[in-house]
Design an enzyme around this catalytic site. Structure first.
Site, PDB file in Angstrom:
ATOM      1  N   CYS A  46      20.450  57.199  92.561  1.00  0.00           N
ATOM      2  CA  CYS A  46      19.160  57.788  92.203  1.00  0.00           C
ATOM      3  C   CYS A  46      19.167  58.388  90.797  1.00  0.00           C
ATOM      4  CB  CYS A  46      18.800  58.872  93.218  1.00  0.00           C
ATOM      5  SG  CYS A  46      17.329  59.828  92.800  1.00  0.00           S
ATOM      6  N   VAL A 152      11.788  62.576 102.602  1.00  0.00           N
ATOM      7  CA  VAL A 152      13.170  63.067 102.589  1.00  0.00           C
ATOM      8  C   VAL A 152      13.840  62.476 101.357  1.00  0.00           C
ATOM      9  CG1 VAL A 152      15.381  63.065 103.786  1.00  0.00           C
ATOM     10  CG2 VAL A 152      13.251  63.333 105.080  1.00  0.00           C
ATOM     11  N   THR A 153      14.009  63.283 100.331  1.00  0.00           N
ATOM     12  CA  THR A 153      14.460  62.791  99.035  1.00  0.00           C
ATOM     13  C   THR A 153      15.684  63.544  98.533  1.00  0.00           C
ATOM     14  OG1 THR A 153      13.016  64.336  97.841  1.00  0.00           O
ATOM     15  CG2 THR A 153      12.098  62.178  98.389  1.00  0.00           C
ATOM     16  N   VAL A 154      16.366  62.932  97.590  1.00  0.00           N
ATOM     17  CA  VAL A 154      17.405  63.586  96.805  1.00  0.00           C
ATOM     18  C   VAL A 154      16.863  63.750  95.389  1.00  0.00           C
ATOM     19  CG1 VAL A 154      19.415  62.794  98.101  1.00  0.00           C
ATOM     20  CG2 VAL A 154      18.422  61.293  96.373  1.00  0.00           C
ATOM     21  N   GLU A 169      13.150  69.348  93.480  1.00  0.00           N
ATOM     22  CA  GLU A 169      12.546  68.731  92.296  1.00  0.00           C
ATOM     23  C   GLU A 169      13.588  68.731  91.181  1.00  0.00           C
ATOM     24  OE1 GLU A 169      11.035  67.082  89.342  1.00  0.00           O
ATOM     25  OE2 GLU A 169       9.820  67.046  91.174  1.00  0.00           O
ATOM     26  N   SER A 170      14.002  67.544  90.754  1.00  0.00           N
ATOM     27  CA  SER A 170      15.113  67.435  89.802  1.00  0.00           C
ATOM     28  C   SER A 170      14.853  68.166  88.495  1.00  0.00           C
ATOM     29  CB  SER A 170      15.424  65.961  89.528  1.00  0.00           C
ATOM     30  OG  SER A 170      14.333  65.311  88.889  1.00  0.00           O
TER      31      SER A 170
END
Length: 366
Positions: A46, A152-154, A169-170
């Protein structure tokens, strides 16, 4: 938006917003800086997660904020962790000094055709989840919010004290890591690293804005387009933005070349960055997209009006300089996770799940 007008808006890719947006600071009533309290959950495939890994390494936070890596294969149940034998873990992996994650050498040495989607090589295909023994990333979201029904995120920045997600949130996470919040736990040399210096803040914000919409997210707008009309418009816009980036970097390089002379490559590259004369957040946010471009976006997302290595010499010079000269970028780049993660996890785009071997090399020498 350039190109043809788009009449069927439902065919466009729309990125959903992140759900958890807290910060960590000495003034926060709950989330205060502490060593070993926070944990980062990422996928090496990602690009959004990689920017947090790069920042973690640049700021010397590998011994302060631990990390777990999901398996590269995103199946129909979402991201998953590997199970360690007898519940064993390997602290060396999470707290290594270099700030790298999984051994890129070990991973990339295996031909991708021989790697099954259920491959279970601990510290190569992913890691276990050491705190709760979870098998799925979704379990963390449910623990944070019992009725959670969002994406469902990275990446996830997790608080081990309150057992919840601080932020997913990156762009927020890299700002948290870049802040002075954790300075007491790292060396003085890491205090000196500021990825958003005050005098460049406005320039960085402007650069990030158009790069995010036109390039970082632009490749996804191309790859997930649901009609030929949308695809053709988006791919045209993407390459217009790559042209803009190429012109920006060419102007910078030409000025440095005039100052140092064409043959003084080392001095030129020492100041050859997206914004200003030092490494900044602009480089951190741009790099994960560009390093993936020729490997997966060109063929998998059909971003094939050109390649970085053949058609954008100044972008490629910048990319190779960043990769080969700055360990945190190289050490957090796993080419097999990138290739396998995209080509095996998106059957709507690549039905047979065949992973292309090229281009080779993954990145050329500087």
């Amino acid at each position: 938006m350039s190109g043809k007008s788009i009449s069927n808006r439902k065919d466009e890719f729309k990125r959903q917003p992140s759900s958890f947006r807290e910060i960590i600071s000495v003034d926060h009533p709950v989330y205060k800086p502490a060593k070993g309290r926070y944990w980062l959950y990422v996928a090496l495939s990602c690009p959004w997660a990689q920017r947090t890994l790069i920042t973690r390494a640049l700021k010397g936070l590998a011994p302060v904020i631990g990390c777990s890596v999901v398996h590269w294969h995103l199946d129909d149940k979402g991201w998953r962790f590997l199970q360690a034998p007898n519940g064993e873990t390997n602290e060396r992996h999470w707290f290594n000094i270099a700030g790298g994650i999984i051994s890129a050498t070990a991973s990339s040495s295996t031909p991708v055709a021989g790697v099954d989607n259920n491959a279970h090589r601990l510290l190569i295909d992913g890691t276990n989840e050491p705190h709760y023994g979870y098998k799925r990333l979704s379990e963390l979201y449910i623990r944070a919010e019992s009725n959670y029904n969002g994406r469902v995120t990275v990446p996830i920045l997790w608080d081990l004290k309150t057992c919840t997600i601080v932020n997913n949130e990156s762009s927020d996470i890299i700002r948290i890591m870049n802040s002075s919040a954790f300075d007491e736990f790292v060396s003085e040399q890491h205090h000196q690293i500021d990825l958003v210096p005050l005098h460049l803040e406005a320039q960085i914000a402007k650069f990030n804005s158009w790069v995010y919409d036109g390039i970082n997210n632009g490749v996804y707008k191309v790859g997930f387009a649901k009609s030929a009309e949308v695809y053709e418009s988006e791919v045209t816009t993407l390459f217009q933005n790559l042209d803009r980036l190429e012109n920006h970097l060419e102007e910078k390089y030409t000025k440095l070349e005039a100052e140092y002379g064409k043959n003084n490559k080392n001095k030129i590259l020492a100041r050859f960055f997206a914004i200003g004369d030092t490494l900044t957040e602009a480089d951190v946010r741009l790099y994960p997209t560009i390093i993936r471009f020729d490997l997966v976006y060109h063929q998998h997302f059909k971003c094939n009006l050109g390649t970085i290595r053949d058609d954008y010499p100044y972008i490629y010079t910048w990319l190779r300089s960043i990769y080969w000269c700055y360990g945190p970028f190289q050490h957090t780049t796993d080419f097999n996770h990138i290739k396998l993660g995209y080509t095996r996890s998106q059957p709507r785009i690549n039905l047979l799940g065949i992973t292309p071997l090229g281009p080779k090399p993954d990145i050329q020498p500087l």
